[in-house]
Enzyme design. Structure first.
Site, PDB file in Angstrom:
ATOM      1  N   GLU A  76       0.847  -1.184   0.000  1.00 18.58           N
ATOM      2  CA  GLU A  76       0.000   0.000   0.000  1.00 18.58           C
ATOM      3  C   GLU A  76       0.888   1.243   0.000  1.00 18.58           C
ATOM      4  O   GLU A  76       0.445   2.338   0.312  1.00 18.58           O
ATOM      5  CB  GLU A  76      -0.973  -0.008   1.174  1.00 18.58           C
ATOM      6  CG  GLU A  76      -0.332  -0.201   2.524  1.00 18.58           C
ATOM      7  CD  GLU A  76      -1.351  -0.184   3.650  1.00 18.58           C
ATOM      8  OE1 GLU A  76      -1.990   0.859   3.825  1.00 18.58           O
ATOM      9  OE2 GLU A  76      -1.509  -1.210   4.336  1.00 18.58           O
TER      10      GLU A  76
ATOM     11  N   CYS B 202      -3.339  -3.793   4.396  1.00 16.15           N
ATOM     12  CA  CYS B 202      -2.383  -4.806   4.875  1.00 16.15           C
ATOM     13  C   CYS B 202      -2.703  -6.213   4.394  1.00 16.15           C
ATOM     14  O   CYS B 202      -1.974  -7.157   4.717  1.00 16.15           O
ATOM     15  CB  CYS B 202      -2.335  -4.801   6.394  1.00 16.15           C
ATOM     16  SG  CYS B 202      -1.832  -3.237   7.064  1.00 16.15           S
TER      17      CYS B 202
ATOM     18  N   HIS C  14      -1.912 -10.384  11.976  1.00 17.32           N
ATOM     19  CA  HIS C  14      -1.426  -9.120  11.420  1.00 17.32           C
ATOM     20  C   HIS C  14      -1.129  -8.229  12.627  1.00 17.32           C
ATOM     21  O   HIS C  14      -1.984  -8.078  13.512  1.00 17.32           O
ATOM     22  CB  HIS C  14      -2.502  -8.483  10.528  1.00 17.32           C
ATOM     23  CG  HIS C  14      -2.222  -7.025  10.278  1.00 17.32           C
ATOM     24  ND1 HIS C  14      -1.041  -6.605   9.713  1.00 17.32           N
ATOM     25  CD2 HIS C  14      -2.934  -5.899  10.575  1.00 17.32           C
ATOM     26  CE1 HIS C  14      -1.042  -5.286   9.653  1.00 17.32           C
ATOM     27  NE2 HIS C  14      -2.165  -4.834  10.171  1.00 17.32           N
TER      28      HIS C  14
HETATM   29  P1  HMG Z   1      -3.840   6.188  21.430  1.00 16.29           P
HETATM   30  O1  HMG Z   1      -5.121   6.912  21.520  1.00 16.29           O
HETATM   31  O2  HMG Z   1      -2.617   7.000  21.436  1.00 16.29           O
HETATM   32  O3  HMG Z   1      -3.636   5.163  22.598  1.00 16.29           O
HETATM   33  O4  HMG Z   1      -3.873   5.348  20.115  1.00 16.29           O
HETATM   34  P2  HMG Z   1      -4.635   4.652  23.727  1.00 16.29           P
HETATM   35  O5  HMG Z   1      -4.994   5.784  24.605  1.00 16.29           O
HETATM   36  O6  HMG Z   1      -5.716   3.814  23.124  1.00 16.29           O
HETATM   37  O7  HMG Z   1      -3.625   3.729  24.516  1.00 16.29           O
HETATM   38  C1  HMG Z   1      -3.090   2.594  23.916  1.00 16.29           C
HETATM   39  C2  HMG Z   1      -2.912   1.542  24.981  1.00 16.29           C
HETATM   40  O8  HMG Z   1      -1.873   1.977  25.905  1.00 16.29           O
HETATM   41  C3  HMG Z   1      -4.156   1.311  25.854  1.00 16.29           C
HETATM   42  O9  HMG Z   1      -4.208  -0.068  26.102  1.00 16.29           O
HETATM   43  C4  HMG Z   1      -3.834   2.085  27.135  1.00 16.29           C
HETATM   44  O10 HMG Z   1      -4.508   1.586  28.277  1.00 16.29           O
HETATM   45  C5  HMG Z   1      -2.344   1.804  27.232  1.00 16.29           C
HETATM   46  P3  HMG Z   1      -5.554  -0.921  25.824  1.00 16.29           P
HETATM   47  O11 HMG Z   1      -6.537  -0.417  26.795  1.00 16.29           O
HETATM   48  O12 HMG Z   1      -5.941  -0.577  24.392  1.00 16.29           O
HETATM   49  O13 HMG Z   1      -5.153  -2.331  26.010  1.00 16.29           O
HETATM   50  N1  HMG Z   1      -1.602   2.759  28.096  1.00 16.29           N
HETATM   51  C6  HMG Z   1      -0.649   2.373  28.962  1.00 16.29           C
HETATM   52  N2  HMG Z   1      -0.148   1.157  29.269  1.00 16.29           N
HETATM   53  C7  HMG Z   1       0.853   1.094  30.188  1.00 16.29           C
HETATM   54  N3  HMG Z   1       1.342   2.189  30.818  1.00 16.29           N
HETATM   55  C8  HMG Z   1       0.877   3.433  30.555  1.00 16.29           C
HETATM   56  C9  HMG Z   1      -0.161   3.556  29.593  1.00 16.29           C
HETATM   57  N4  HMG Z   1      -0.859   4.600  29.067  1.00 16.29           N
HETATM   58  C10 HMG Z   1      -1.733   4.100  28.165  1.00 16.29           C
HETATM   59  N5  HMG Z   1       1.380   4.498  31.178  1.00 16.29           N
HETATM   60  C11 HMG Z   1      -3.809   3.637  18.471  1.00 16.29           C
HETATM   61  C12 HMG Z   1      -3.497   3.986  19.920  1.00 16.29           C
HETATM   62  C13 HMG Z   1      -3.378   2.210  18.212  1.00 16.29           C
HETATM   63  C14 HMG Z   1      -5.295   3.793  18.220  1.00 16.29           C
HETATM   64  C15 HMG Z   1      -3.001   4.617  17.558  1.00 16.29           C
HETATM   65  O14 HMG Z   1      -1.639   4.402  17.713  1.00 16.29           O
HETATM   66  C16 HMG Z   1      -3.359   4.487  16.087  1.00 16.29           C
HETATM   67  O15 HMG Z   1      -4.305   5.108  15.596  1.00 16.29           O
HETATM   68  N6  HMG Z   1      -2.573   3.648  15.312  1.00 16.29           N
HETATM   69  C17 HMG Z   1      -2.836   3.410  13.902  1.00 16.29           C
HETATM   70  C18 HMG Z   1      -4.047   2.512  13.657  1.00 16.29           C
HETATM   71  C19 HMG Z   1      -3.827   1.083  14.064  1.00 16.29           C
HETATM   72  O16 HMG Z   1      -2.720   0.613  14.232  1.00 16.29           O
HETATM   73  N7  HMG Z   1      -4.940   0.321  14.174  1.00 16.29           N
HETATM   74  C20 HMG Z   1      -4.871  -1.089  14.467  1.00 16.29           C
HETATM   75  C21 HMG Z   1      -6.032  -1.892  13.864  1.00 16.29           C
HETATM   76  S1  HMG Z   1      -6.258  -1.541  12.140  1.00 16.29           S
HETATM   77  C22 HMG Z   1      -5.011  -2.445  11.337  1.00 16.29           C
HETATM   78  O17 HMG Z   1      -4.406  -3.285  11.906  1.00 16.29           O
HETATM   79  C23 HMG Z   1      -4.738  -2.102   9.907  1.00 16.29           C
HETATM   80  C24 HMG Z   1      -3.492  -1.261   9.661  1.00 16.29           C
HETATM   81  O18 HMG Z   1      -2.334  -2.052   9.795  1.00 16.29           O
HETATM   82  C25 HMG Z   1      -3.557  -0.599   8.288  1.00 16.29           C
HETATM   83  C26 HMG Z   1      -3.761  -1.464   7.064  1.00 16.29           C
HETATM   84  O19 HMG Z   1      -4.517  -2.416   7.034  1.00 16.29           O
HETATM   85  O20 HMG Z   1      -3.175  -1.082   6.048  1.00 16.29           O
HETATM   86  C27 HMG Z   1      -3.361  -0.130  10.675  1.00 16.29           C
END
Ligand code: HMG
Length: 390
Positions: free
Chosen positions: A79, A111, A233
């Site tokens: 991609e 992906c 993935h």
């Molecule tokens: P965010 O809003 O920065 O993070 O975005 P958050 O607030 O959701 O926190 C993440 C995790 O850290 C949470 O854990 C928190 O609790 C934890 P969870 O509750 O989810 O298990 N956390 C802590 N843990 C330990 N100590 C601390 C602490 N503070 C917080 N102090 C997000 C995270 C992944 C959404 C963001 O990075 C993002 O948008 N990433 C890109 C999208 C993505 O990767 N999506 C995944 C599914 S889609 C997919 O896989 C397809 C893709 O590969 C693309 C394609 O297909 O081409 C992305």
């Protein structure tokens, strides 16, 4: 006929960022990145690496003269394509010196592209048992500096030779796949960075996993106990774990323990590379195969592929006799060990250093990039590639 993965190669650029330092620079608790997201290091692509060079470098380590002759189909799953018209596969075909009597195409569905490529390859081998197919999953994940997605960037490629009587893993039937038109993650033609609805993408990933897993069980008669491990993935290493946890109570405690332990091993490489989109699932497989000592011939590995937008698929494969002998474990250890850490300032500078989009020529310093295959510049709107080994 047995069809599957005969060889598997991997490449990631020579520089990376430490996730704790990235967190500090962004005023974020480091544990959020290392535990909450589950990433320790993030590969950074220098300007001399693009989806073509990453793929060609990954393939270079596995292709021998017999493959050069027998590969008659190159499928470039990506991609991060470099051209709206010409496929990345044609460049890789040339850079590797493959048999001219070959098909070469690019496949896109976020992906999911490399998985689509593997399934197409299966069909091609079923019709042409003596041929081999080169499937590439190659990407640079870019969300932007200081964005929520930043901690889930990465760069790299996985290359696989698919053939009859494969040495590593036989791909089994059935497969279960699912498509639904959603906007969880996308990259419009005019943008070099992805747009994402982060929370929604996490939810959809899990929903797709649950749906294909349920359908897979019904179609195959297999259950969690039949899986030695499930590879996911991995946009970041916590993601697959969240999905796995939703189904774990279907299994006994022993099976749960095994799946959780093997899950951790299957994330080791991804934890230090980041998201490589199309290649991520196959990097997770490689991580499991190369780092788990007691895997046996006949062990079944479940595979969950997810490409935003979205298409998901669940399938499985069984390990072949002496599969470990055909992996490049030392080569991949050396690749990781030779990488150099860059500071956050250097990473930001490299991130902002992009190729001209207005037709201007550019010559790049290829001596700073130790990769065998590099982008040396753009001349007359044509990317110039160099294979330093030829
Ligand atoms: P965010 O809003 O920065 O993070 O975005 P958050 O607030 O959701 O926190 C993440 C995790 O850290 C949470 O854990 C928190 O609790 C934890 P969870 O509750 O989810 O298990 N956390 C802590 N843990 C330990 N100590 C601390 C602490 N503070 C917080 N102090 C997000 C995270 C992944 C959404 C963001 O990075 C993002 O948008 N990433 C890109 C999208 C993505 O990767 N999506 C995944 C599914 S889609 C997919 O896989 C397809 C893709 O590969 C693309 C394609 O297909 O081409 C992305």
């Amino acid at each position: 006929m047995k069809i599957g993965i005969d060889k598997i190669g991997f490449y990631t650029p020579h520089i990376y960022v430490d996730m704790e330092k990235l967190a500090e620079a962004r005023n974020i608790e480091p544990a959020k990145f290392t535990i909450g997201i589950g990433q320790s290091q993030m590969a950074v692509a220098p300007i001399t690496q693009d989806s073509v060079t990453l793929a060609a470098n990954a393939a270079l380590e596995i292709i021998d003269d017999e493959d050069r002759e027998k590969i008659d189909f190159v499928i470039f799953g990506s991609e991060s394509g470099i051209d709206h018209s010409k496929s990345g596969a044609v460049y890789v075909h040339q850079l590797l010196g493959l048999n001219p009597h070959a098909r070469a195409i690019e496949v896109k569905q976020a992906c999911y592209g490399a998985t689509a490529g593997i399934q197409m390859a299966k069909g091609h081998i079923a019709l042409n048992p003596d041929s081999k197919v080169l499937v590439l999953g190659t990407d640079i994940a870019r969300y932007g500096l200081n964005t929520p997605g930043e901690s889930t960037q990465g760069a790299g490629a996985v290359a696989m030779v698919i053939s009859a009587n494969p040495k590593i893993m036989v791909l089994e039937n059935p497969n279960v796949y699912l498509t639904n038109d959603i906007m969880d993650f996308w990259r419009p033609i005019y943008s070099d960075k992805a747009f994402v609805d982060g929370k929604f993408s996490n939810e959809q990933y899990i929903l797709f996993f649950n749906k294909v897993w349920e359908a897979f069980k019904a179609k195959s008669g297999l259950e969690l106990k039949d899986m030695e491990a499930i590879c996911y993935h991995l946009p970041y290493t916590k993601m697959g774990l969240k999905a796995l946890r939703t189904v774990l109570d279907e299994a006994t405690e022993d099976v749960q323990e095994r799946l959780l332990e093997n899950y951790q091993v299957s994330t080791l490489y991804n934890r230090n590379v980041g998201n490589i989109y199309t290649g991520s699932l196959y990097l997770s497989l490689l991580s499991l195969l190369e780092n788990k000592d007691d895997l046996q011939e006949g062990n079944r590995i479940g595979m969950f592929s997810y490409g935003s937008g979205a298409v998901g698929e669940f399938f499985s494969g069984t390990l072949q006799p002496n599969f470990k002998q055909y992996l490049n474990i030392d080569g991949h250890r050396s690749l990781f060990n030779a990488r150099k850490e860059v500071s956050i300032e250097e990473y930001e500078k490299i991130f902002e250093e992009t190729l001209p989009t207005d037709g201007t020529d550019i010559e790049l310093d290829i001596n700073r990039d130790p990769a065998s295959i590099v982008l040396s510049g753009i001349m007359d709107n044509k990317r110039q590639y160099v294979n330093k080994k030829r």
